[in-house]
Design a protein around this motif. Structure first.
Motif, PDB file in Angstrom:
ATOM      1  N   ALA A 190      -7.049 -14.459  34.704  1.00 11.76           N
ATOM      2  CA  ALA A 190      -8.206 -13.600  34.720  1.00 11.76           C
ATOM      3  C   ALA A 190      -9.035 -13.767  33.370  1.00 11.76           C
ATOM      4  O   ALA A 190     -10.088 -14.017  33.431  1.00 11.76           O
ATOM      5  CB  ALA A 190      -7.720 -12.354  35.074  1.00 11.76           C
ATOM      6  N   LEU A 191      -8.309 -13.567  32.283  1.00 12.48           N
ATOM      7  CA  LEU A 191      -8.946 -13.616  30.925  1.00 12.48           C
ATOM      8  C   LEU A 191      -9.663 -14.926  30.594  1.00 12.48           C
ATOM      9  O   LEU A 191     -10.640 -15.087  30.072  1.00 12.48           O
ATOM     10  CB  LEU A 191      -7.919 -13.174  29.790  1.00 12.48           C
ATOM     11  N   THR A 192      -8.791 -16.001  31.110  1.00 16.85           N
ATOM     12  CA  THR A 192      -9.311 -17.356  30.882  1.00 16.85           C
ATOM     13  C   THR A 192     -10.476 -17.805  31.712  1.00 16.85           C
ATOM     14  O   THR A 192     -11.435 -18.096  31.274  1.00 16.85           O
ATOM     15  CB  THR A 192      -8.093 -18.486  31.139  1.00 16.85           C
ATOM     16  N   SER A 193     -10.447 -17.223  33.046  1.00 16.24           N
ATOM     17  CA  SER A 193     -11.487 -17.470  34.094  1.00 16.24           C
ATOM     18  C   SER A 193     -12.702 -16.672  33.555  1.00 16.24           C
ATOM     19  O   SER A 193     -13.732 -17.422  33.761  1.00 16.24           O
ATOM     20  CB  SER A 193     -10.836 -16.950  35.430  1.00 16.24           C
ATOM     21  N   ALA A 194     -12.807 -15.752  33.022  1.00 16.81           N
ATOM     22  CA  ALA A 194     -13.700 -14.793  32.494  1.00 16.81           C
ATOM     23  C   ALA A 194     -14.116 -15.213  31.249  1.00 16.81           C
ATOM     24  O   ALA A 194     -15.267 -14.697  30.528  1.00 16.81           O
ATOM     25  CB  ALA A 194     -13.351 -13.359  32.405  1.00 16.81           C
ATOM     26  N   GLY A 195     -13.634 -16.218  30.411  1.00 20.47           N
ATOM     27  CA  GLY A 195     -14.198 -16.706  29.059  1.00 20.47           C
ATOM     28  C   GLY A 195     -13.714 -15.874  27.905  1.00 20.47           C
ATOM     29  O   GLY A 195     -14.175 -16.425  26.898  1.00 20.47           O
ATOM     30  N   LEU A 196     -12.775 -15.029  27.955  1.00 23.88           N
ATOM     31  CA  LEU A 196     -12.126 -14.200  27.002  1.00 23.88           C
ATOM     32  C   LEU A 196     -11.276 -15.051  26.309  1.00 23.88           C
ATOM     33  O   LEU A 196     -11.007 -14.793  25.094  1.00 23.88           O
ATOM     34  CB  LEU A 196     -11.693 -12.947  27.513  1.00 23.88           C
ATOM     35  N   LEU A 197     -10.449 -15.911  26.913  1.00 25.74           N
ATOM     36  CA  LEU A 197      -9.308 -16.881  26.546  1.00 25.74           C
ATOM     37  C   LEU A 197      -9.706 -18.012  26.800  1.00 25.74           C
ATOM     38  O   LEU A 197     -10.344 -18.375  27.658  1.00 25.74           O
ATOM     39  CB  LEU A 197      -7.955 -16.415  26.939  1.00 25.74           C
ATOM     40  N   ARG A 198      -9.082 -18.893  25.774  1.00 22.65           N
ATOM     41  CA  ARG A 198      -9.209 -20.326  26.259  1.00 22.65           C
ATOM     42  C   ARG A 198      -7.714 -20.650  26.095  1.00 22.65           C
ATOM     43  O   ARG A 198      -6.843 -20.661  25.478  1.00 22.65           O
ATOM     44  CB  ARG A 198      -9.845 -21.217  24.952  1.00 22.65           C
ATOM     45  N   ARG A 199      -7.572 -21.759  27.123  1.00 21.73           N
ATOM     46  CA  ARG A 199      -6.066 -22.378  27.265  1.00 21.73           C
ATOM     47  C   ARG A 199      -6.175 -23.616  26.973  1.00 21.73           C
ATOM     48  O   ARG A 199      -7.243 -24.641  27.105  1.00 21.73           O
ATOM     49  CB  ARG A 199      -5.961 -22.422  29.024  1.00 21.73           C
ATOM     50  N   ILE A 200      -5.377 -24.085  26.137  1.00 23.07           N
ATOM     51  CA  ILE A 200      -5.220 -25.675  25.791  1.00 23.07           C
ATOM     52  C   ILE A 200      -3.835 -26.055  26.047  1.00 23.07           C
ATOM     53  O   ILE A 200      -2.806 -25.419  26.248  1.00 23.07           O
ATOM     54  CB  ILE A 200      -5.350 -25.683  23.891  1.00 23.07           C
ATOM     55  N   GLU A 201      -3.701 -27.450  26.405  1.00 25.21           N
ATOM     56  CA  GLU A 201      -2.491 -28.287  26.621  1.00 25.21           C
ATOM     57  C   GLU A 201      -2.381 -29.093  25.899  1.00 25.21           C
ATOM     58  O   GLU A 201      -2.479 -30.346  26.524  1.00 25.21           O
ATOM     59  CB  GLU A 201      -2.312 -28.293  28.183  1.00 25.21           C
ATOM     60  N   PRO A 202      -1.997 -29.229  24.578  1.00 25.84           N
ATOM     61  CA  PRO A 202      -1.375 -30.425  23.915  1.00 25.84           C
ATOM     62  C   PRO A 202      -0.397 -31.355  24.689  1.00 25.84           C
ATOM     63  O   PRO A 202       0.432 -30.867  25.348  1.00 25.84           O
ATOM     64  CB  PRO A 202      -1.024 -29.857  22.717  1.00 25.84           C
ATOM     65  N   THR A 203      -0.628 -32.409  24.624  1.00 30.29           N
ATOM     66  CA  THR A 203       0.392 -33.510  25.517  1.00 30.29           C
ATOM     67  C   THR A 203       1.517 -33.193  25.293  1.00 30.29           C
ATOM     68  O   THR A 203       2.169 -32.844  23.990  1.00 30.29           O
ATOM     69  CB  THR A 203       0.060 -34.934  24.989  1.00 30.29           C
ATOM     70  N   GLY A 204       2.551 -32.898  26.033  1.00 28.98           N
ATOM     71  CA  GLY A 204       4.123 -32.466  25.904  1.00 28.98           C
ATOM     72  C   GLY A 204       4.299 -31.289  25.369  1.00 28.98           C
ATOM     73  O   GLY A 204       5.521 -30.923  25.089  1.00 28.98           O
ATOM     74  N   SER A 205       3.577 -30.280  25.306  1.00 24.32           N
ATOM     75  CA  SER A 205       3.368 -29.143  25.100  1.00 24.32           C
ATOM     76  C   SER A 205       3.167 -28.017  26.279  1.00 24.32           C
ATOM     77  O   SER A 205       2.570 -28.437  27.107  1.00 24.32           O
ATOM     78  CB  SER A 205       2.687 -28.546  23.851  1.00 24.32           C
ATOM     79  N   ALA A 206       3.750 -26.815  26.258  1.00 24.37           N
ATOM     80  CA  ALA A 206       3.549 -25.900  27.319  1.00 24.37           C
ATOM     81  C   ALA A 206       1.908 -25.344  27.184  1.00 24.37           C
ATOM     82  O   ALA A 206       1.482 -25.583  25.994  1.00 24.37           O
ATOM     83  CB  ALA A 206       4.398 -24.669  27.200  1.00 24.37           C
ATOM     84  N   ALA A 207       1.467 -24.835  27.899  1.00 24.36           N
ATOM     85  CA  ALA A 207      -0.184 -24.236  27.699  1.00 24.36           C
ATOM     86  C   ALA A 207      -0.120 -23.165  26.716  1.00 24.36           C
ATOM     87  O   ALA A 207       0.913 -22.547  26.561  1.00 24.36           O
ATOM     88  CB  ALA A 207      -0.410 -23.620  29.119  1.00 24.36           C
ATOM     89  N   ARG A 208      -0.946 -23.483  25.922  1.00 23.26           N
ATOM     90  CA  ARG A 208      -1.250 -22.059  24.888  1.00 23.26           C
ATOM     91  C   ARG A 208      -2.478 -21.514  25.005  1.00 23.26           C
ATOM     92  O   ARG A 208      -3.221 -22.100  25.773  1.00 23.26           O
ATOM     93  CB  ARG A 208      -1.147 -23.030  23.274  1.00 23.26           C
ATOM     94  N   TYR A 209      -2.605 -20.378  24.498  1.00 15.01           N
ATOM     95  CA  TYR A 209      -3.652 -19.509  24.588  1.00 15.01           C
ATOM     96  C   TYR A 209      -4.368 -19.235  23.136  1.00 15.01           C
ATOM     97  O   TYR A 209      -3.819 -18.885  22.264  1.00 15.01           O
ATOM     98  CB  TYR A 209      -3.681 -18.351  25.411  1.00 15.01           C
ATOM     99  N   GLU A 210      -5.609 -18.994  23.324  1.00 15.87           N
ATOM    100  CA  GLU A 210      -6.365 -18.620  22.074  1.00 15.87           C
ATOM    101  C   GLU A 210      -7.617 -17.755  22.270  1.00 15.87           C
ATOM    102  O   GLU A 210      -8.016 -17.970  23.538  1.00 15.87           O
ATOM    103  CB  GLU A 210      -6.672 -19.760  21.016  1.00 15.87           C
ATOM    104  N   ALA A 211      -7.869 -16.795  21.393  1.00 15.67           N
ATOM    105  CA  ALA A 211      -9.112 -16.074  21.503  1.00 15.67           C
ATOM    106  C   ALA A 211     -10.289 -16.654  21.181  1.00 15.67           C
ATOM    107  O   ALA A 211     -11.464 -16.098  21.187  1.00 15.67           O
ATOM    108  CB  ALA A 211      -8.950 -14.467  21.103  1.00 15.67           C
ATOM    109  N   ARG A 212     -10.304 -17.487  20.496  1.00 20.25           N
ATOM    110  CA  ARG A 212     -11.454 -18.189  19.826  1.00 20.25           C
ATOM    111  C   ARG A 212     -12.252 -19.085  20.796  1.00 20.25           C
ATOM    112  O   ARG A 212     -11.474 -20.100  21.347  1.00 20.25           O
ATOM    113  CB  ARG A 212     -10.873 -19.118  18.715  1.00 20.25           C
ATOM    114  N   VAL A 213     -13.290 -18.714  21.455  1.00 22.08           N
ATOM    115  CA  VAL A 213     -13.745 -19.428  22.727  1.00 22.08           C
ATOM    116  C   VAL A 213     -15.229 -19.627  22.313  1.00 22.08           C
ATOM    117  O   VAL A 213     -15.864 -18.945  21.507  1.00 22.08           O
ATOM    118  CB  VAL A 213     -13.705 -18.460  23.843  1.00 22.08           C
TER     119      VAL A 213
END
Length: 150
Positions: free
Chosen positions: A62-85
């Protein structure tokens, strides 16, 4: 540092209902950028007590869809989250330990890269991941007088 009332305002302005799990997830990701879901669940549980994995997954979505968080997925890594959007920054990832750091856009405007051929797309974001060894790993993996392993 944002306060709880800042997070409440952000959630409301994004059109979401303010809930304790949403505030706890937003606070955890803000305080600890680039964490995976399991680490976020641990922080949220430390803050709120009992909360299900599914509840945290739902809040992250929900927070990612709303643009409050960003999901990043570096190759070979689990999804990570950050608040810098919203600023089109990039990341540098350590090949050894998986540490991730932000890299500001070289030009400063989104997108900071221009595709050699955009194939008719209207490009509004560029994503770049730099790979290498972080300072700690390059120091421990560098033989005397040699080059770091990659």
């Amino acid at each position: 540092m944002p306060t709880t009332s800042d997070f409440e305002r952000q959630v409301r302005e994004a059109g979401l209902r303010v809930t304790r799990p949403r505030l706890a997830v937003l606070s955890a990701v803000h305080d600890h950028p680039h964490l995976d879901t399991d680490a976020i669940i641990g922080l949220v549980r430390a803050d709120l007590g009992t909360v299900s994995h599914q509840a945290v997954y739902d809040v992250l979505r929900a927070l990612t869809s709303a643009g409050l968080l960003r999901r990043i997925e570096p190759t070979g890594s689990a999804a990570r989250y950050e608040a810098r959007v919203g600023d089109n920054h990039h990341h540098v990832v350590c090949r050894s330990c998986g540490a991730i750091s932000d890299v500001d856009c070289v030009v400063g405007a989104a997108p900071c890269l221009t595709a050699s051929d955009d194939h008719g797309f209207v490009v509004d974001e560029a994503e770049v991941v730099f790979w290498g060894l972080c300072p700690a790993c390059s120091t421990t993996s560098q033989p005397s007088g040699g080059n770091p392993r990659v």
